[in-house]
Design a protein around this motif. Structure first.
Motif, short mmCIF file in Angstrom:
data_model
loop_
_atom_site.label_atom_id
_atom_site.label_comp_id
_atom_site.label_asym_id
_atom_site.label_seq_id
_atom_site.Cartn_x
_atom_site.Cartn_y
_atom_site.Cartn_z
N PHE A 202 -34.40 49.17 13.82
CA PHE A 202 -34.06 48.01 13.00
C PHE A 202 -32.55 47.96 12.69
CE2 PHE A 202 -38.56 48.84 11.75
CZ PHE A 202 -39.08 47.72 12.38
N ILE A 283 -31.23 49.90 -2.92
CA ILE A 283 -32.10 51.07 -2.72
C ILE A 283 -33.48 50.61 -2.26
CG2 ILE A 283 -33.24 53.05 -3.81
CD1 ILE A 283 -30.92 53.33 -5.68
N LEU A 284 -33.96 51.23 -1.21
CA LEU A 284 -35.33 51.01 -0.75
C LEU A 284 -36.11 52.29 -1.02
CD1 LEU A 284 -37.55 49.46 0.88
CD2 LEU A 284 -36.67 50.63 2.90
N GLN A 287 -42.88 55.45 0.48
CA GLN A 287 -43.72 56.61 0.22
C GLN A 287 -44.64 56.88 1.40
OE1 GLN A 287 -47.05 56.99 -2.99
NE2 GLN A 287 -45.26 58.05 -3.80
N GLY A 288 -44.79 58.15 1.72
CA GLY A 288 -45.70 58.55 2.78
C GLY A 288 -46.76 59.50 2.25
N GLN A 297 -46.62 49.34 7.32
CA GLN A 297 -46.07 49.07 5.98
C GLN A 297 -44.63 49.60 5.88
OE1 GLN A 297 -49.02 50.50 6.58
NE2 GLN A 297 -50.48 50.17 4.93
N LEU A 300 -42.29 47.32 7.99
CA LEU A 300 -41.97 46.06 7.29
C LEU A 300 -40.85 46.29 6.28
CD1 LEU A 300 -42.55 43.10 6.45
CD2 LEU A 300 -44.20 44.02 4.81
N ARG A 301 -40.95 47.38 5.54
CA ARG A 301 -39.95 47.65 4.51
C ARG A 301 -38.57 47.94 5.13
NH1 ARG A 301 -44.78 48.58 2.42
NH2 ARG A 301 -45.12 48.72 0.17
N GLU A 303 -37.49 46.98 8.06
CA GLU A 303 -36.99 45.75 8.68
C GLU A 303 -36.43 44.80 7.61
OE1 GLU A 303 -39.90 43.85 11.14
OE2 GLU A 303 -38.52 42.33 11.86
N ALA A 304 -37.19 44.68 6.50
CA ALA A 304 -36.75 43.78 5.43
C ALA A 304 -35.46 44.30 4.79
CB ALA A 304 -37.85 43.66 4.38
N PHE A 305 -35.37 45.62 4.64
CA PHE A 305 -34.16 46.22 4.04
C PHE A 305 -32.95 45.95 4.93
CE2 PHE A 305 -31.80 50.20 2.62
CZ PHE A 305 -31.52 49.71 1.36
N GLU A 307 -32.64 43.49 7.03
CA GLU A 307 -32.33 42.05 6.94
C GLU A 307 -31.57 41.73 5.66
OE1 GLU A 307 -36.25 40.29 9.29
OE2 GLU A 307 -35.92 39.82 7.19
N MET A 308 -32.02 42.32 4.55
CA MET A 308 -31.37 41.99 3.27
C MET A 308 -29.90 42.39 3.30
SD MET A 308 -33.88 42.40 0.05
CE MET A 308 -33.05 41.13 -0.88
N THR B 63 -38.67 38.90 8.21
CA THR B 63 -39.67 39.31 7.22
C THR B 63 -39.75 38.30 6.07
OG1 THR B 63 -38.14 40.57 5.85
CG2 THR B 63 -39.13 41.73 7.72
N THR B 66 -36.84 38.16 3.40
CA THR B 66 -35.68 37.31 3.66
C THR B 66 -36.04 35.84 3.49
OG1 THR B 66 -34.79 38.95 5.19
CG2 THR B 66 -33.94 36.71 5.40
N PHE B 100 -35.96 45.21 -3.32
CA PHE B 100 -37.32 44.66 -3.40
C PHE B 100 -38.31 45.81 -3.49
CE2 PHE B 100 -36.36 45.40 1.04
CZ PHE B 100 -37.52 46.01 1.52
N LYS B 105 -50.69 48.99 -1.50
CA LYS B 105 -51.67 50.07 -1.45
C LYS B 105 -52.77 49.86 -2.49
CE LYS B 105 -48.49 53.48 0.30
NZ LYS B 105 -47.51 54.47 -0.07
#
Lengths: 313, 237
Positions: A202, A283-284, A287-288, A297, A300-301, A303-305, A307-308, B63, B66, B100, B105
């Motif tokens: 990403f 900050i992103l 959790q695993g 999941q 997605l986070r 990728e979104a981070f 993008e932001m 996503t 955005t 964000f 979960k």
């Protein structure tokens, strides 16, 4: 064949080698494990515990880092001890007391049978210098973070063989790296084995891995210098010291954002609010739980981070 | 033509923009998303988003974080915090510092939680808002776990609360769950299909100290953001 000493978190590897034994960081086998642990809070400790109890890890003794770090390990380590494994408990001082840590190192040395080869201190020190050079290489965009992380994470035990490990360090390819954002990865290491590759897909270049940097940062050539250095192990001490250390590294490494990895049922998760309050960066938090390829999941986070930081800087 | 295509876990939405104006929009169940692009639309005009963003035709896929940010800014350039309540997750976006959080979960703060409750009462999920408005008080419901909340809901019915009062309490529990994710802000914009439930908007307004904004078509904000992103690409931004 040297005796193998399992370690559950950071224990000065130079001391273990100097005592004529080889360390094995039992966490390093967890990300590739498909074992479903019987009872668990944190999957890291539960999996190495079950692997040892099932005879799946070839170790002769275990050093459990309990004080100042992981209390799950304190319990799971005792389960291993009750199964008959020679087990020693190593405690970091929360107040960074050098004398206390020196006494802990003395006890550890006795458990390991005493120092037999002092040359190992300088040999490991030289390897750590190579590790720091490798770390700088990725900071300067001259190495992929995934390659560098694979090497740096093994500095807790030098992959069990300093000679083999040195060849591994020498084989990390030097290459120009392209990316959209520079990020730091703080917290315990991700349990997903492909985390860094996923982040790279990403456009995120991880220029700081907090825990592996601790492996490089600390060292020494005898018990006194080890105590003076390892008392600053940031994960075991007051978080305000850790925050200051992270802040300096974020600035020095010119990061755009911070990823805080947290492990399900790990007390370090509670530190997230402190980091968010004191680190002035996007900050992103992710959790695993169990080890597996990066789940959707997480993707997605990430990728979104990315993008932001790119679309709306 | 700039087209935003949002194919989420529950519904698929398309929105067309021409010269900055919304000229068409349509919503169908997710599995029928093909109906939204069956009139010969060119992929080059489409920016997709949502769970299925990479599975549907697109020129670019981005996503929901955005698209929500861009769509919310279209409705209110001063938007600070966005709460996107979807079918399977809830996202809270803080535009002041580009951060964000996503809850995916636990069902307690997602549309799935409300569907579970509606299914129990054997009523359409679309009627929850109206039933909420008929209650003057709410039954106390656990606000941390969807499973425990349903169990408590049954206990409260046994204890004599009406269906309307239990639904009111469920919405309150839902809002408390979401509030834990929301940073302090003057205004909070609610988006996503679940926000069409007026009971949720009422409950969130009661729980948060912020001014609550709801765009006219909250379920279309992400499709709008996707179309706006396509427009940005045209402009070379």
């Amino acid at each position: 064949m040297k005796e193998t000493v399992g370690i559950t978190a950071l224990v000065p590897p130079e001391l273990i080698y100097a005592c004529g034994k080889r360390p094995m960081d039992v966490n390093n086998v967890v990300p590739e494990s498909s074992l479903s642990p019987g009872s668990k809070l944190c999957a890291w400790t539960a999996i190495w515990r079950d692997m040892i109890l099932n005879g799946g890890l070839d170790i002769d003794s275990l050093v459990v880092v309990a004080g100042g770090d992981c209390h799950n390990a304190l319990v799971d380590g005792q389960k291993v001890e009750l199964s008959g494994m020679a087990t020693h408990y190593f405690f970091y001082p929360f107040d960074r007391d050098t004398d206390y840590l020196r006494s802990q190192l003395e006890k550890l040395t006795r458990f390991l049978g005493g120092i037999k080869d002092e040359r190992m201190f300088s040999l490991i020190s030289d390897l750590k210098l190579k590790g720091r050079a490798l770390d700088e290489l990725r900071v300067n965009d001259r190495a992929r973070a995934s390659d560098v992380f694979s090497a740096l994470i093994s500095f807790s035990d030098m992959a069990g063989d300093p000679d083999v490990f040195e060849k591994m360090l020498n084989s990390v390819p030097e290459t120009d790296v392209e990316y959209s954002s520079r990020v730091a990865l703080i917290g315990v290491p991700p349990i997903y084995p492909d985390f860094h590759e996923t982040a790279e897909s990403f456009g995120l270049h991880v220029v700081y891995d907090e825990l592996p940097y601790e492996f490089l940062r600390l060292g020494g050539s005898d018990l006194d210098s080890l105590a003076r250095s390892y008392r600053d192990y940031s994960f075991a001490g007051p978080i305000k010291n850790r925050v200051e250390l992270i802040k300096n590294e974020l600035q020095r490494r010119r990061v755009d954002g911070v990823i805080h990895y947290t492990q399900f049922a790990c007390h370090h998760t509670l530190e997230d609010e402190i980091f968010r309050e004191h680190l002035d960066y996007p900050i992103l938090t992710v959790q695993g739980d169990l080890p597996r390829p990066s789940p959707e999941q997480l993707k997605l986070r990430l990728e979104a981070f990315a993008e932001m930081m790119e679309v709306m800087p | 033509m700039n087209i935003g295509l949002d194919v989420g876990s529950t519904t698929a939405k398309v929105l067309h923009m021409e010269e900055g104006e919304i000229v068409f929009s349509k919503v169908v169940p997710s599995h029928r998303w093909i109906e939204l692009i069956d009139d010969g639309l060119d992929d080059i005009n489409i920016v997709s988003t949502g769970y299925f963003r990479k599975k549907v035709p697109h020129f670019a896929a981005i996503t929901e974080i955005t698209t929500a940010s861009l769509g919310a800014k279209y409705h209110d350039p001063d938007a600070q915090v966005i709460v996107d309540i979807g079918g399977q997750d809830t996202k809270v976006i803080d535009l002041s510092n580009n951060t964000f959080v996503i809850n995916d979960k636990c069902s307690a703060g997602t549309g799935a939680f409300l569907e579970l409750a509606a299914h129990y009462f054997d009523i359409p999920v679309g009627s929850l808002g109206e039933l909420h408005s008929k209650a003057t008080k709410g039954a106390q419901i656990n606000n941390t776990c969807g499973v425990f909340a349903i169990s408590e809901m049954i206990s409260q019915l046994v204890g004599g609360f009406s269906m309307e009062e239990v639904i009111y309490g469920l919405h309150q529990a839902f809002a408390l769950r979401i509030a834990q994710m929301v940073p302090p802000a003057d205004t909070v914009m609610l988006i996503g299909g679940t926000v069409q439930n007026t009971g949720i908007v009422d409950a969130v307004s009661n729980v948060l100290d912020s001014k609550i904004e709801v765009p006219g078509t909250p379920q279309l904000v992400n499709a709008l953001g996707a179309a706006l992103y396509r427009e940005r690409l045209n402009d070379g931004r």
